[in-house]
Design an enzyme around this catalytic site. Structure first.
Site, PDB file in Angstrom:
ATOM      1  N   HIS A 210       1.282 -27.545  11.735  1.00 10.63           N
ATOM      2  CA  HIS A 210       2.839 -27.880  11.798  1.00 10.63           C
ATOM      3  C   HIS A 210       2.098 -29.065  12.507  1.00 10.63           C
ATOM      4  O   HIS A 210       3.434 -29.621  12.135  1.00 10.63           O
ATOM      5  CB  HIS A 210       3.538 -26.735  13.677  1.00 10.63           C
ATOM      6  CG  HIS A 210       3.363 -25.392  12.290  1.00 10.63           C
ATOM      7  ND1 HIS A 210       3.378 -24.958  11.312  1.00 10.63           N
ATOM      8  CD2 HIS A 210       3.419 -23.849  13.211  1.00 10.63           C
ATOM      9  CE1 HIS A 210       3.268 -23.692  10.844  1.00 10.63           C
ATOM     10  NE2 HIS A 210       3.494 -22.678  11.576  1.00 10.63           N
TER      11      HIS A 210
ATOM     12  N   HIS B 193       5.982 -23.255   7.318  1.00 10.69           N
ATOM     13  CA  HIS B 193       7.344 -23.660   7.376  1.00 10.69           C
ATOM     14  C   HIS B 193       7.954 -24.512   8.361  1.00 10.69           C
ATOM     15  O   HIS B 193       9.306 -24.709   7.959  1.00 10.69           O
ATOM     16  CB  HIS B 193       7.980 -22.295   7.745  1.00 10.69           C
ATOM     17  CG  HIS B 193       7.954 -21.924   9.126  1.00 10.69           C
ATOM     18  ND1 HIS B 193       6.254 -21.525   9.866  1.00 10.69           N
ATOM     19  CD2 HIS B 193       8.522 -21.698  10.268  1.00 10.69           C
ATOM     20  CE1 HIS B 193       6.784 -21.354  11.148  1.00 10.69           C
ATOM     21  NE2 HIS B 193       7.887 -21.431  11.805  1.00 10.69           N
TER      22      HIS B 193
ATOM     23  N   LYS C  77      12.395 -26.463   7.798  1.00  9.59           N
ATOM     24  CA  LYS C  77      12.832 -27.056   8.752  1.00  9.59           C
ATOM     25  C   LYS C  77      13.699 -28.210   8.793  1.00  9.59           C
ATOM     26  O   LYS C  77      12.959 -30.201   8.106  1.00  9.59           O
ATOM     27  CB  LYS C  77      12.391 -27.349  10.421  1.00  9.59           C
ATOM     28  CG  LYS C  77      11.563 -25.802  10.683  1.00  9.59           C
ATOM     29  CD  LYS C  77      11.240 -25.626  12.147  1.00  9.59           C
ATOM     30  CE  LYS C  77      10.666 -24.814  12.426  1.00  9.59           C
ATOM     31  NZ  LYS C  77      11.145 -23.478  12.647  1.00  9.59           N
TER      32      LYS C  77
ATOM     33  N   ARG D 166       0.652  -1.093   0.091  1.00  9.57           N
ATOM     34  CA  ARG D 166       0.005  -0.507   0.456  1.00  9.57           C
ATOM     35  C   ARG D 166       0.915   1.596  -0.094  1.00  9.57           C
ATOM     36  O   ARG D 166       0.464   2.403  -0.172  1.00  9.57           O
ATOM     37  CB  ARG D 166      -0.419  -0.129   1.317  1.00  9.57           C
ATOM     38  CG  ARG D 166      -1.879   1.034   1.190  1.00  9.57           C
ATOM     39  CD  ARG D 166      -2.484   0.922   2.441  1.00  9.57           C
ATOM     40  NE  ARG D 166      -3.545  -0.574   2.678  1.00  9.57           N
ATOM     41  CZ  ARG D 166      -4.525   0.213   2.119  1.00  9.57           C
ATOM     42  NH1 ARG D 166      -5.087   1.601   1.978  1.00  9.57           N
ATOM     43  NH2 ARG D 166      -5.829  -0.575   2.715  1.00  9.57           N
TER      44      ARG D 166
HETATM   45  C1  BG6 Z   1       3.841 -19.763  13.354  1.00  8.66           C
HETATM   46  C2  BG6 Z   1       3.263 -19.053  14.856  1.00  8.66           C
HETATM   47  O1  BG6 Z   1       3.246 -20.301  13.071  1.00  8.66           O
HETATM   48  O2  BG6 Z   1       5.154 -20.179  13.976  1.00  8.66           O
HETATM   49  C3  BG6 Z   1       3.095 -18.246  15.726  1.00  8.66           C
HETATM   50  O3  BG6 Z   1       1.974 -18.361  13.900  1.00  8.66           O
HETATM   51  C4  BG6 Z   1       4.751 -19.090  16.024  1.00  8.66           C
HETATM   52  O4  BG6 Z   1       2.974 -18.475  16.536  1.00  8.66           O
HETATM   53  C5  BG6 Z   1       6.200 -19.881  14.920  1.00  8.66           C
HETATM   54  O5  BG6 Z   1       5.833 -18.113  18.073  1.00  8.66           O
HETATM   55  C6  BG6 Z   1       6.700 -20.738  15.853  1.00  8.66           C
HETATM   56  O6  BG6 Z   1       7.138 -20.981  15.246  1.00  8.66           O
HETATM   57  P1  BG6 Z   1       9.163 -21.007  14.931  1.00  8.66           P
HETATM   58  O7  BG6 Z   1       9.710 -22.333  13.532  1.00  8.66           O
HETATM   59  O8  BG6 Z   1       9.655 -20.513  16.044  1.00  8.66           O
HETATM   60  O9  BG6 Z   1       9.062 -22.617  15.465  1.00  8.66           O
END
Ligand code: BG6
Length: 528
Positions: free
Chosen positions: A269, A207, A211, A65
């Site tokens: 996750h 994500h 890892k 934006r």
């Molecule tokens: C994110 C969550 O997907 O993962 C966060 O929204 C969390 O709340 C984070 O802190 C944790 O990721 P990592 O890689 O630090 O374990």
């Protein structure tokens, strides 16, 4: 999964190597001034450049934006990259090379005009490229409420057309979680996205899958003859999956109030970690084969029913406490949190997988904020051997031998530990009625074994999108199953607010209820 497996090539043909360079492409980063882009994504683009993993025909077009020209955007990006924790040594010369390939288009992402500007800028960026080099990645690093208009505009503007599998130039769309907030909204989101793009174009980022140890779960099983044969109910007593954080909601109170730990961590996750641990080995190490097996494992999870609610699910919220000797407030005192909020910041649950491999083995899953330690791990606890040492040697009555435990450490100190029992040196077995046995650890650490620093998850995943390897991304059916598994629990909780929300002091290992949850099966949570 970008792996090269040297053994048994006929069984597992190699996927593209991790060091393969990305294809020629332009990454259109929507939401480039947002938190995630500034904290992580731009830094990962820099890392890829510094490691020579970007194509010479790579460019990045930031869109957001704020009105800005290319020069101001480059300055903003420079600040973000030089301050990014995940950047491995900021180098001015390398930065200047990358900087020249960064561009910006400003405008409201929910309005048509900005997409015309994006089109015009892409035309300028792509001048001189062969048609096959005009590949595009649209990275939606945007809050959920603007997701729908963006997807519609991308498609309607013709910028991101639906393509066939092998079509060149390719168009790929990266989607960040949350993938909805319930089964209903998750399905609607899948419908929205798949109504405009083909599944092979959509890369849903979880994500955790980027890892290193998470990627290693499958390889570890497939490559090691001493583990694969015992990876089942005959030998394994339980599987504990923990994702513990020391941070609180970190200024994200508003988001977290509508999310809570189950939507934030477990639906995605932790269920991904569970699926990778429980799945059958795929016939090929290729995206759909891996995802098919994960889906089968998720489908085999016994549906949760409210009647057993109290027994197998625990929720709680952090109260004020201490993290590393520093006093921290409770969840209800955090900014943007409702003072009587019932949003759980901790949950523990037991899943049973009703298939031949796992019947009867509890998968104990927990995650929480403001816990004693930042640690994510998968701990496999083995059954005791049939040979009962305790009965043969005079161990102190009641003192059972510790079970063998294999711990896949996702973070920190990524690696693997195997805990087993050994005789404490001293008394000779034949001569003394009592011997002492202690649990000892055999340890593998990525840093020690391979020396190299591990790539941050986002870097791995970005490169995979540029290469076209979707193994480490979640398919629509996995997202749907994640919601099918967690939705009944969330719905029950939301319909039945607790009279008093269980709490745990910040800096502890969670509420007593979590211990009681698994105690009745005879297990104890680890305190890694
Ligand atoms: C994110 C969550 O997907 O993962 C966060 O929204 C969390 O709340 C984070 O802190 C944790 O990721 P990592 O890689 O630090 O374990």
């Amino acid at each position: 999964m970008a792996l090269t497996i040297k053994a048994q090539p006929s069984q597992f043909p190699p996927s593209p190597s991790r060091r393969e360079r990305g294809d020629a492409c332009t990454m259109i980063l929507l939401g480039v001034t947002g938190d995630l882009a500034r904290r992580k994504l731009l830094g990962c683009v820099y890392n890829l450049h510094a490691a020579n993993l970007l194509s010479d025909r790579f460019a990045l077009l930031g869109v957001d934006r704020l009105p800005m020209d290319d020069a101001s955007f480059r300055e903003l990006a420079r600040k973000a990259v030089s301050a990014c924790d995940e950047v491995r040594g900021f180098d001015e010369a390398r930065w200047s090379e990358l900087e020249a390939r960064l561009f910006y288009a400003g405008g409201d992402l929910t309005q048509e005009e900005v997409y015309k500007l994006v089109d015009q800028r892409l035309g300028e960026i792509e001048v001189g490229r062969l048609p096959s080099e005009k590949n595009r990645i649209f990275y939606l690093s945007v809050p959920p409420f603007v997701f729908q208009p963006i997807v519609k505009h991308l498609s309607a503007s013709g910028l991101a057309p639906r393509t066939q599998g092998a079509a060149r130039p390719w168009v790929r769309v990266i989607v960040e979680k949350p993938f909805g907030s319930s089964l209903e909204t998750g399905l609607a989101l899948n419908e929205l996205v798949l109504g405009r793009f083909a599944e092979h174009q959509v890369y849903r980022i979880d994500h955790y899958l980027g890892k290193e140890t998470v990627q290693n779960v499958l390889v570890f099983r497939a490559a090691n003859a001493i583990f694969e044969p015992v990876w089942n109910r005959d030998h394994i007593a339980s599987v504990q999956i923990t994702a513990a954080e020391t941070v609180g909601v970190e200024g994200r109170g508003k988001y977290y109030e509508s999310s809570g730990v189950v939507r934030d961590m477990i639906q995605n996750h932790l269920l991904q970690l569970l699926a990778l641990t429980a799945m059958e080995l795929p016939t090929r190490l290729e995206a759909n084969a891996v995802r098919d097996e994960k889906v089968k494992a998720l489908r085999a999870i016994r549906p949760w029913e409210a009647s057993s609610h109290g027994d197998w699910v625990v929720r709680a919220q952090y109260a004020a406490g201490h993290i590393k000797d520093k006093a921290v407030p409770g969840y209800r005192q955090e900014p943007d949190v409702f003072p009587e909020s019932n949003t759980p910041t901790f949950a523990a649950m037991r899943f049973m997988i009703d298939n031949g491999r796992w019947r009867g083995v509890p998968f104990l899953v927990r995650s929480g904020k403001r816990l004693a330690k930042r640690v994510t791990e998968i701990a496999i606890e083995f059954k005791h051997p049939a040979y009962r040492m305790e009965e043969l040697v005079g161990l102190t009555p009641g003192a059972a031998l510790e079970p063998n435990v294999l711990v896949l450490r996702v973070q920190p100190n990524d690696g693997v530990t195997l805990r087993f029992d050994a005789k404490v040196p001293g008394a000779a077995m034949a001569l003394t009625p009592e011997i002492e046995v202690a649990a000892v650890d055999m340890d593998f650490s990525y840093a020690e074994a391979f020396g190299a620093e591990l790539s941050p998850a986002y870097e791995t995943l970005m490169l995979d999108v540029m290469i076209g390897d979707a193994t480490l991304f979640t398919r629509s059916d996995e997202v749907e199953l994640g919601w099918r598994i967690t939705d009944p629990i969330l719905a029950h909780w939301e319909a039945n607010p607790p009279l008093q929300m269980p709490t745990y002091p910040a800096g502890s290992w969670g509420p007593p209820e979590a211990h009681a949850l698994i105690d009745r099966d005879g297990f104890r949570w680890r305190e890694p």
